[in-house]
Design a protein around this motif. Structure first.
Motif, PDB file in Angstrom:
ATOM      1  N   PRO A  88       0.833  -1.211   0.000  1.00 19.80           N
ATOM      2  CA  PRO A  88       0.000   0.000   0.000  1.00 19.80           C
ATOM      3  C   PRO A  88       0.862   1.253   0.000  1.00 19.80           C
ATOM      4  N   SER A  89       0.375   2.260  -0.658  1.00 22.01           N
ATOM      5  CA  SER A  89       1.078   3.540  -0.693  1.00 22.01           C
ATOM      6  C   SER A  89       0.031   4.657  -0.730  1.00 22.01           C
ATOM      7  N   GLY A  90       0.483   5.871  -0.600  1.00 21.68           N
ATOM      8  CA  GLY A  90      -0.422   7.005  -0.667  1.00 21.68           C
ATOM      9  C   GLY A  90      -1.510   6.957   0.390  1.00 21.68           C
ATOM     10  N   ALA A  91      -2.767   7.109  -0.060  1.00 17.06           N
ATOM     11  CA  ALA A  91      -3.900   7.147   0.874  1.00 17.06           C
ATOM     12  C   ALA A  91      -4.077   5.813   1.586  1.00 17.06           C
ATOM     13  N   ARG A  92      -3.798   4.695   0.883  1.00 18.77           N
ATOM     14  CA  ARG A  92      -3.948   3.377   1.512  1.00 18.77           C
ATOM     15  C   ARG A  92      -2.963   3.213   2.661  1.00 18.77           C
ATOM     16  N   LEU A  93      -1.719   3.620   2.431  1.00 18.82           N
ATOM     17  CA  LEU A  93      -0.723   3.517   3.492  1.00 18.82           C
ATOM     18  C   LEU A  93      -1.048   4.466   4.634  1.00 18.82           C
ATOM     19  N   ALA A  94      -1.537   5.661   4.315  1.00 15.99           N
ATOM     20  CA  ALA A  94      -1.905   6.619   5.365  1.00 15.99           C
ATOM     21  C   ALA A  94      -3.024   6.076   6.241  1.00 15.99           C
ATOM     22  N   ALA A  95      -3.973   5.352   5.625  1.00 16.44           N
ATOM     23  CA  ALA A  95      -5.070   4.765   6.401  1.00 16.44           C
ATOM     24  C   ALA A  95      -4.544   3.718   7.363  1.00 16.44           C
ATOM     25  N   ILE A  96      -3.572   2.931   6.932  1.00 15.62           N
ATOM     26  CA  ILE A  96      -2.979   1.914   7.801  1.00 15.62           C
ATOM     27  C   ILE A  96      -2.233   2.577   8.951  1.00 15.62           C
ATOM     28  N   GLU A  97      -1.452   3.600   8.649  1.00 21.41           N
ATOM     29  CA  GLU A  97      -0.691   4.297   9.685  1.00 21.41           C
ATOM     30  C   GLU A  97      -1.616   4.943  10.712  1.00 21.41           C
ATOM     31  N   ASN A  98      -2.735   5.486  10.248  1.00 20.01           N
ATOM     32  CA  ASN A  98      -3.683   6.115  11.182  1.00 20.01           C
ATOM     33  C   ASN A  98      -4.415   5.075  12.024  1.00 20.01           C
ATOM     34  N   ALA A  99      -4.650   3.891  11.438  1.00 17.06           N
ATOM     35  CA  ALA A  99      -5.294   2.824  12.210  1.00 17.06           C
ATOM     36  C   ALA A  99      -4.354   2.277  13.274  1.00 17.06           C
ATOM     37  N   LEU A 100      -3.074   2.252  12.958  1.00 17.71           N
ATOM     38  CA  LEU A 100      -2.106   1.730  13.915  1.00 17.71           C
ATOM     39  C   LEU A 100      -1.724   2.768  14.963  1.00 17.71           C
ATOM     40  N   PHE A 101      -1.461   3.977  14.522  1.00 22.49           N
ATOM     41  CA  PHE A 101      -0.924   4.985  15.425  1.00 22.49           C
ATOM     42  C   PHE A 101      -1.699   6.297  15.300  1.00 22.49           C
ATOM     43  N   PRO A 102      -2.956   6.322  15.692  1.00 29.77           N
ATOM     44  CA  PRO A 102      -3.750   7.557  15.571  1.00 29.77           C
ATOM     45  C   PRO A 102      -3.197   8.664  16.479  1.00 29.77           C
ATOM     46  N   GLY A 103      -3.025   9.839  15.890  1.00 36.30           N
ATOM     47  CA  GLY A 103      -2.566  10.986  16.670  1.00 36.30           C
ATOM     48  C   GLY A 103      -1.116  10.917  17.081  1.00 36.30           C
ATOM     49  N   VAL A 104      -0.345   9.976  16.512  1.00 39.97           N
ATOM     50  CA  VAL A 104       1.062   9.817  16.891  1.00 39.97           C
ATOM     51  C   VAL A 104       1.921   9.913  15.629  1.00 39.97           C
ATOM     52  N   GLY A 105       3.062  10.550  15.715  1.00 41.74           N
ATOM     53  CA  GLY A 105       3.978  10.593  14.582  1.00 41.74           C
ATOM     54  C   GLY A 105       4.468   9.191  14.248  1.00 41.74           C
ATOM     55  N   LEU A 165      -8.163  -1.930  13.165  1.00 40.20           N
ATOM     56  CA  LEU A 165      -7.844  -2.600  11.909  1.00 40.20           C
ATOM     57  C   LEU A 165      -9.067  -3.313  11.336  1.00 40.20           C
ATOM     58  N   ALA A 166      -9.848  -3.954  12.202  1.00 39.44           N
ATOM     59  CA  ALA A 166     -11.064  -4.632  11.746  1.00 39.44           C
ATOM     60  C   ALA A 166     -12.041  -3.622  11.145  1.00 39.44           C
ATOM     61  N   ALA A 167     -12.120  -2.474  11.760  1.00 39.68           N
ATOM     62  CA  ALA A 167     -13.019  -1.433  11.244  1.00 39.68           C
ATOM     63  C   ALA A 167     -12.520  -0.882   9.910  1.00 39.68           C
ATOM     64  N   ASP A 168     -11.208  -1.004   9.669  1.00 39.94           N
ATOM     65  CA  ASP A 168     -10.623  -0.514   8.424  1.00 39.94           C
ATOM     66  C   ASP A 168     -10.655  -1.565   7.307  1.00 39.94           C
ATOM     67  N   GLY A 169     -11.259  -2.730   7.599  1.00 42.07           N
ATOM     68  CA  GLY A 169     -11.412  -3.752   6.568  1.00 42.07           C
ATOM     69  C   GLY A 169     -10.409  -4.877   6.602  1.00 42.07           C
ATOM     70  N   TRP A 170      -9.572  -4.937   7.617  1.00 38.67           N
ATOM     71  CA  TRP A 170      -8.600  -6.017   7.727  1.00 38.67           C
ATOM     72  C   TRP A 170      -9.239  -7.250   8.362  1.00 38.67           C
TER      73      TRP A 170
END
Length: 352
Positions: A88-105, A165-170
């Protein structure tokens, strides 16, 4: 083209094929039964090898066909992976990063720019000349928080991450406790968790641990690693390449064998000995590579290494040498076999 004409293509072109066709169709039949077709295929492929009194040519043809089948599967798989699952890249990768680490760099890093990772980073020319480094493997994508650790309880974080992650479709699997085994009791001294999730033929493994060096007190280390899984269509393509390679190996072996059947001395030796020598290193690589292909077909987790990796790392030098020896045999058959056929024809026409 009738059914008999199609099946009889298993025989080498010549009078024998025509005789069989006339005999089998003289009663008006056009299609063989299944049993008859299999029998014709078996005898036809044997006839392609010539040398009816030799068992050795059959053994050599089988070993060569297995080696070329493995090569065909490797080539098909390598081409197929170009159309395999992409990270995944772009928006897909950003969605994964936000699901894993919301509000964190956070950060994302691949260990290989392309399909594979090789720590030596050889050029295409270097790969062709010397193969790959021994650590050659499929590339992965790692995602983690800035500083590599997060504050709080890793159990609660893992549970909340699984829900996001489940809510994001994983498709989220079970959370497995990790840690060291206490030798005295044999029980697990848990200091982390392993969470797995899959989507679009990508496996994500999220690992947490409080035992990683330099992890601040009250924090836990966490990294998510994404790896590609082998699509079913790619396994089917690999086996199609295997069958094509096996057929090609048998046909070329048969052509060389028939072309040099009446040859003598050096020509016969230079078509037989190089192949026998080549099969010594090729056969073990073929067995191991084919076993890897079978394992890749049956596995439900990412392969890690391509099934042909040993042929491009430890066995690359001997693979090159073996291929050159086989090519030598074909060239000798093409050049020397022609004169052997001509000499045999002149003998048969000479007056007794």
């Amino acid at each position: 083209m009738s059914g008999y004409q199609l099946v009889l293509r298993a025989y080498p072109k010549g009078p024998r094929r025509e005789e069989l066709f006339d005999t089998l169709t003289e009663g008006g039949r056009t299609r063989p039964t299944l049993r008859e077709a299999l029998n014709l295929l078996r005898h036809g492929m044997r006839a392609r090898l010539g040398r009816p009194g030799s068992r050795g040519v059959v053994a050599i043809a089988i070993l060569i066909s297995l080696s070329t089948a493995y090569l065909g599967a490797a080539v098909a798989a390598r081409i197929g992976w170009e159309g395999g699952p992409a990270f995944p890249s772009g928006a897909r990768l950003a969605a994964i990063e936000n699901a894993l680490f919301p509000g964190v760099g956070h950060w994302a890093e691949r260990d290989g720019d392309r399909l594979f990772d090789d720590v030596g980073e050889p050029s295409t020319t270097e790969v062709l000349l010397r193969g790959h480094d021994e650590d050659f493997k499929f590339s992965t994508l790692a995602v983690g928080p800035d500083g590599r650790s997060l504050p709080g309880d890793y159990r609660a974080w893992t549970e909340a991450t699984a829900a996001r992650l489940a809510a994001d479709g994983w498709d989220v699997g079970k959370t497995v406790p990790t840690g060291d085994t206490v030798i005295a009791t044999g029980q697990l001294d848990q200091n982390g968790t392993l969470l797995t999730a899959t989507r679009d033929e990508i496996l994500m493994e999220v690992e947490t641990s409080t035992a990683v060096v330099d992890t601040p007190p009250g924090n836990f280390d966490v990294t998510a690693t994404l790896t590609r899984m082998t699509p079913r269509w790619l396994s089917a393509l690999s086996w199609a390449g295997w069958l094509a390679g096996a057929l090609l190996g048998w046909l070329v072996t048969g052509w060389v064998s028939r072309r040099t059947e009446r040859a003598r001395g050096a020509i016969r030796s230079l078509t037989r000995e190089p192949v026998v020598i080549a099969l010594v290193p090729l056969t073990p690589l073929t067995v191991m590579g084919t076993a890897g292909l079978i394992a890749d077909t049956l596995r439900t987790d990412p392969p890690g290494w391509p099934f042909w990796s040993l042929s491009m790392t430890y066995g690359w030098g001997v693979t090159q040498f073996a291929v050159l020896l086989c090519l030598l045999s074909v060239v000798v058959a093409a050049v020397g076999g022609r004169s052997a056929v001509r000499t045999a024809a002149q003998r048969s026409q000479a007056p007794s």
